[in-house]
Design an enzyme around this catalytic site. Structure first.
Site, PDB file in Angstrom:
ATOM      1  N   ALA A   1       0.833  -1.206   0.000  1.00  0.00           N
ATOM      2  CA  ALA A   1       0.000   0.000   0.000  1.00  0.00           C
ATOM      3  C   ALA A   1       0.870   1.260   0.000  1.00  0.00           C
ATOM      4  O   ALA A   1       1.851   1.327  -0.722  1.00  0.00           O
ATOM      5  CB  ALA A   1      -0.985  -0.047   1.166  1.00  0.00           C
ATOM      6  N   CYS A   2       0.531   2.220   0.856  1.00  0.00           N
ATOM      7  CA  CYS A   2       1.243   3.512   0.832  1.00  0.00           C
ATOM      8  C   CYS A   2       2.723   3.376   1.155  1.00  0.00           C
ATOM      9  O   CYS A   2       3.499   4.292   0.880  1.00  0.00           O
ATOM     10  CB  CYS A   2       0.603   4.487   1.813  1.00  0.00           C
ATOM     11  SG  CYS A   2      -0.972   5.105   1.212  1.00  0.00           S
TER      12      CYS A   2
END
Ligand code: COA
Length: 378
Positions: free
Chosen positions: A158-159
């Site tokens: 993800a991020c």
């Protein structure tokens, strides 16, 4: 450590889509959708069977997040109140896919800045929060488009994908498995954002970044020594997207629903409260391990999700309110671009740093996941 096995950052690259959406344009389109929805469902709303939708506001977006605008790959589809999603034509298998295309553009920028020919690169990691397909890997398509002889694979944290990618690439250098590794972060966040969700419709934008991690003995002048990297994950459902091959292949997606779990969903308040202390503690611990104090840190290139979050984290790390120079933001122009955010901040805000200056690239997000990469300019 031998310079042949010491990982450094040789250069970064950036690809920015041409189209932008200002908060004003976004809110006008969202409010048109709200009016349309409330009109179409007037009877059910009047009968108390449905809740009317509420308008969004530019003032809220700026105050709650610091986001001013975002770049996107298809503005028209997103702003069409009847559609509220990018319209991206499917391409033939023989054609370069759009995620690879923007990744290649960022990668070429990094290679040019490093004065590196693609034939000298040994590995490609596509580290991003969403892959366009299950397989073949986006990284292998990017590797092929660049003409790189070696190996490539996708990774999704993800991020935090970019910082996890940097540590992974650095480990290949340390182990002697590669001399030059391209970490590519193509983020078409507009494809997984629910543009009909008032709580989050303003958050994301599209972009691609690339980081060239290499052995110090071949790196160009002005490269960045990697002083240390640290990764952390703690499971949380507070940022979640249930899209996947088990629910998509059989037609499980309802694009019309105003809220759907097959797109980005978050408990923003909980994320804020839980992630700020976790990340601040992680950074401070790593600084202690590396013998660094707040005063030694010239710059923090933090994950670009929310300006208030970054203000709090930077204060805990530096011991005072951070200036724009100490903790630069790109949220005003780019919004949240998932894993690419801290890399854009680094890419656009490092020219003034001198040899010996120390900084931190730091990401955090879904998982939860967080990564720190301490660097020093040479
Ligand atoms: N326009 C106007 N008002 C809005 C709105 C919008 N688009 N969205 C929410 N509001 C309202 C809510 O209805 C609520 O009203 P109420 O107080 O009358 O109930 C109020 O604003 C506060 O809502 P809330 O969701 O609690 O806002 P917030 O201040 O927590 O900010 C975020 C929301 C998402 C910006 C913030 O929580 C955040 O950034 N969290 C971290 C997110 C993050 O980093 N995620 C990682 C993704 S990688």
């Amino acid at each position: 450590m031998s310079h042949a096995l010491q990982p450094v950052i040789s250069a970064t690259g950036l690809f920015t889509p041409a189209e932008t959406i200002s908060n004003e344009e976004l809110v006008t389109s969202f409010n048109a959708y709200v009016a349309l929805y409330n009109r179409e469902n007037a009877d059910a709303i009047a009968a108390g069977e449905l809740e009317p939708l509420t308008e969004s506001s530019v003032e809220f977006i700026e105050k709650a997040s610091g986001i001013g605008a975002r770049h996107v790959v298809d503005k028209a589809g997103i702003l069409d109140p009847q559609h509220m999603a990018p319209r991206l034509a499917e391409r033939a298998d023989e054609d370069l896919s759009i995620l690879a295309e923007i990744g290649v553009a960022a990668a070429k920028d990094a290679l040019t800045r490093a004065g590196r020919d693609a034939s000298e690169v040994n590995a490609v990691l596509c580290a991003a929060s969403n892959m366009q397909r299950a397989y073949p890997a986006m990284a292998i398509e990017i590797q092929n488009a660049l003409g790189i002889d070696g190996f490539a694979f996708d990774m999704n944290v993800a991020c935090s994908s970019a910082t996890f990618g940097i540590q992974t690439a650095a480990d290949y250098i340390r182990a002697g498995h590669a001399k030059s590794v391209l970490v590519v972060n193509p983020e078409i966040c507009s494809g997984h954002l629910n543009w009909r969700d008032r709580d989050s419709h303003f958050i994301f934008g599209d972009v691609a970044t690339a980081i060239l991690v290499e052995a110090k003995d071949i790196a160009p002048a002005g490269h960045w020594d990697i002083l240390g990297t640290r990764l952390k994950t703690v499971f949380s459902n507070n940022i979640r997207n249930n899209f996947g091959f088990l629910n998509h292949a059989h037609g499980g997606i309802d694009q019309q629903a105003p809220k759907t779990d097959k797109l980005f969903v978050q408990e923003g308040r909980k994320v804020f409260k839980e992630v700020v202390p976790m990340v601040a503690a992680m950074i401070v611990e790593e600084m202690e391990r590396l013998g660094l104090a707040g005063a030694d840190m010239r710059r923090l290139w933090l994950h670009q999700a929310n300006s208030n979050m970054n203000r709090l984290i930077a204060h805990k790390v530096l011991g005072h309110e951070a200036s724009a120079e100490e903790s630069p933001t790109v949220l005003d122009r780019y919004g949240n671009t998932s894993s690419a955010g801290s890399i854009i901040a680094f890419h656009l805000h490092h020219d003034d740093m001198q040899a010996g200056d120390t900084g931190l690239i730091c990401s955090f997000g879904a998982g939860y996941s967080a990564g720190t990469v301490f660097v020093r300019r040479t």
